[in-house]
Design an enzyme around this catalytic site. Structure first.
Site, mmCIF file in Angstrom:
data_model
loop_
_atom_site.group_PDB
_atom_site.id
_atom_site.type_symbol
_atom_site.label_atom_id
_atom_site.label_comp_id
_atom_site.label_asym_id
_atom_site.label_seq_id
_atom_site.Cartn_x
_atom_site.Cartn_y
_atom_site.Cartn_z
ATOM 1 N N ARG A 145 48.188 34.660 45.800
ATOM 2 C CA ARG A 145 46.888 34.101 45.426
ATOM 3 C C ARG A 145 46.916 32.577 45.540
ATOM 4 N NH1 ARG A 145 47.036 38.321 41.411
ATOM 5 N NH2 ARG A 145 47.517 36.922 39.687
ATOM 6 N N THR A 179 43.681 40.918 42.741
ATOM 7 C CA THR A 179 43.090 39.911 41.866
ATOM 8 C C THR A 179 43.874 39.876 40.555
ATOM 9 O OG1 THR A 179 41.554 41.410 40.757
ATOM 10 C CG2 THR A 179 40.824 40.437 42.846
ATOM 11 N N GLU A 183 42.813 42.731 38.292
ATOM 12 C CA GLU A 183 43.376 44.008 38.752
ATOM 13 C C GLU A 183 44.817 44.133 38.272
ATOM 14 O OE1 GLU A 183 41.556 45.505 42.942
ATOM 15 O OE2 GLU A 183 42.663 43.641 43.019
ATOM 16 N N GLU A 184 45.584 43.075 38.443
ATOM 17 C CA GLU A 184 46.988 43.097 38.041
ATOM 18 C C GLU A 184 47.115 43.402 36.549
ATOM 19 O OE1 GLU A 184 50.946 40.200 38.288
ATOM 20 O OE2 GLU A 184 49.003 39.488 39.026
ATOM 21 N N GLY A 185 46.281 42.752 35.728
ATOM 22 C CA GLY A 185 46.334 42.994 34.293
ATOM 23 C C GLY A 185 45.908 44.398 33.926
#
Length: 493
Positions: A129, A164, A167-169
């Site tokens: 990112r 994003t 999304e990761e979290g």
């Protein structure tokens, strides 16, 4: 003769009933046997392309139970050589090459007839990112090259992309609660049970370039950009989730070092978070090669010296001040504060690794955590190297700064206090797999987490199969005894 005919008829009827019952039981046992034989396994592979390294996780699950819970096993984890794929911006083909050793290792675990059906995915996180903020073309080229390498293997390639932060979290939260069976569990009574929503665990993730917090708050979420809604196993979940780019462990230490340099304006920086006696030299380019910092003017090849000058109070003050120093504006600002924390949390990735080294993963109170970090950091560099001869020097020297950063992040920004600190579980695994976003990513993209409640299966237990066999044997024995008695009694009659 009349009575003898009735006896023969009765014996025939009884024999027919016994044989019929045995046949029915045999059919049922065959059907049930097919269900209790261990089904074939399915496999899945996910690359976690982080900022500091890339790891491959290999999962397996019974082929006939995709939509149940608690049935995924992690059978392998492989760390690819070199740094994260974002470090190959100037040489994208090398990013693809870096994956080969782990791919070759994983292929040995998957049967040949299963390989073409095995999904493989790659998710890139905060390191990519950041690269995308710096150089979109380079980021796209790196993703293209890793995709090219993965497609060379006889696997079911499902894509490679940059996740994003939210999304990761969210995926880390799904993984944690899936492994802990917080969504649904199977009781000893043979029933599916949905635990109360308050039993879902929050997820705290700390990578090299970003940190994520995801949990179910007790208050309404006012900022809808931080809200995620899931329907899992027939129940709705609303969670707060947010990712803070530039505030992963490695990037935070760069922010701290840059702040000290700007404050001291000297060729040698006295670092209050490094042990006394420690020293190293780096170039300005290695410090400012990140969009999290504003690149200064001048010659970036200039060397700067870093000298350890441990001071607990000064270290803590400087760490607390770095949360407003990221240079990439709103993308990296720490201006979104979470609602009041509620429930229990699993803290993984760098949260776990740093605290594991400091021996702080046993739910020690916050006061003990602080005193332990201060006691460890008060030792000089020579003593630390003697005590931990196998630890890499760059890691060993940074544990003090990392420890103070974790405490400041959790206490000052996420607002854990002396009472709620005990709700944090620092762990690498939950159940039988590493905690992180990778399992949730695979479950999501292979549709293995259903939105509806799991089906109640009837007649699929080993006990029923055993009972069927026992009944068959009983019918055969009874028929044999009946025939023998009839043959023995008939001449006398």
């Amino acid at each position: 003769m009349k009575d003898n005919g009735k006896t023969q008829t009765a014996v025939g009827i009884i024999l027919a009933l016994l044989i019929g019952s045995a046949v029915v039981a045999l059919v049922l046992s065959i059907v049930n046997w097919r269900s209790v034989i261990a089904p074939s396994l399915k496999y899945g592979m996910v690359f976690d392309a982080g900022s500091s390294h890339t790891s491959l996780y290999v999962y397996t699950w019974p082929a006939d139970k995709e939509n149940d819970t608690g049935i995924v096993n992690q059978i392998d984890a492989c760390e690819a050589p070199g740094a994260g794929i974002s470090s190959y911006a100037s040489n994208p083909p090398a990013a693809g090459t870096s994956l080969r050793s782990c791919l070759d290792q994983a292929m040995k675990l998957i049967p040949g007839d299963q390989q073409k059906q095995t999904p493989i995915l790659l998710g890139a996180t905060a390191g990519m990112r950041l690269l995308r903020l710096q150089n979109t073309e380079a980021a796209d080229k790196v993703i293209e090259e890793v995709s090219k390498t993965m497609k060379e293997y006889p696997l079911d390639f499902r894509g490679a992309r940059i996740l994003t932060g939210n999304e990761e979290g969210s995926l880390g939260w799904i993984t944690t609660n899936y492994l802990l069976q917080s969504f649904v569990t199977y009781s000893f009574a043979g029933k599916w049970i949905h635990p109360t929503k308050g039993e879902a665990f929050g997820a705290l993730d700390l990578g090299g370039a970003s940190t994520q917090i995801t949990f179910s708050p007790k208050v309404a979420i006012t900022d809808k950009t931080t809200e995620a809604v899931f329907k899992l196993y027939g129940y709705n979940y609303t969670v707060f989730t947010h990712s803070y780019l530039c505030y992963g462990k490695d990037q935070a230490l760069l922010l701290l070092l840059a702040k000290l340099r700007e404050a001291q304006k000297a060729a040698t920086i006295e670092h209050p978070c490094y042990p006394t006696g420690y020293s190293t030299t780096i170039t300005l380019s290695s410090l400012y090669n990140t969009p999290c910092l504003k690149t200064p003017s001048g010659d970036l090849t200039t060397n700067i010296n870093i000298k350890g000058a441990w001071n607990a109070a000064t270290c803590q003050t400087n760490v607390q001040e770095i949360f407003n120093t990221a240079a990439c504006d709103k993308d990296c600002a720490f201006d979104v504060l979470p609602p009041p924390v509620a429930g229990n949390f699993y803290a993984f990735s760098a949260f776990y690794y740093v605290f594991k080294f400091l021996k702080l993963t046993n739910k020690q109170p916050l006061t003990t955590v602080k005193s332990t970090i201060e006691s460890f950091c008060s030792q000089d560099w020579a003593t630390l190297k003697q005590k931990y001869p196998t630890e890499k020097e760059d890691r060993l020297s940074a544990y003090c700064a990392s420890g103070y950063y974790i405490v400041s992040l959790l206490e000052d920004k996420y607002k854990f206090n002396s009472d709620t600190w005990s709700n944090i579980i620092f762990a690498k695994q939950a159940g039988n797999a590493d905690i992180g976003w990778t399992l949730g990513y695979m479950l999501n993209l292979t549709n293995m987490i259903p939105s509806d409640a799991p089906t109640e299966y009837i007649g699929r237990s080993r006990s029923l199969w055993a009972a069927s066999l026992f009944f068959i044997v009983l019918c055969i024995v009874a028929a044999a005894v009946l025939v023998l008695l009839y043959l023995w009694c008939e001449p006398r009659s």
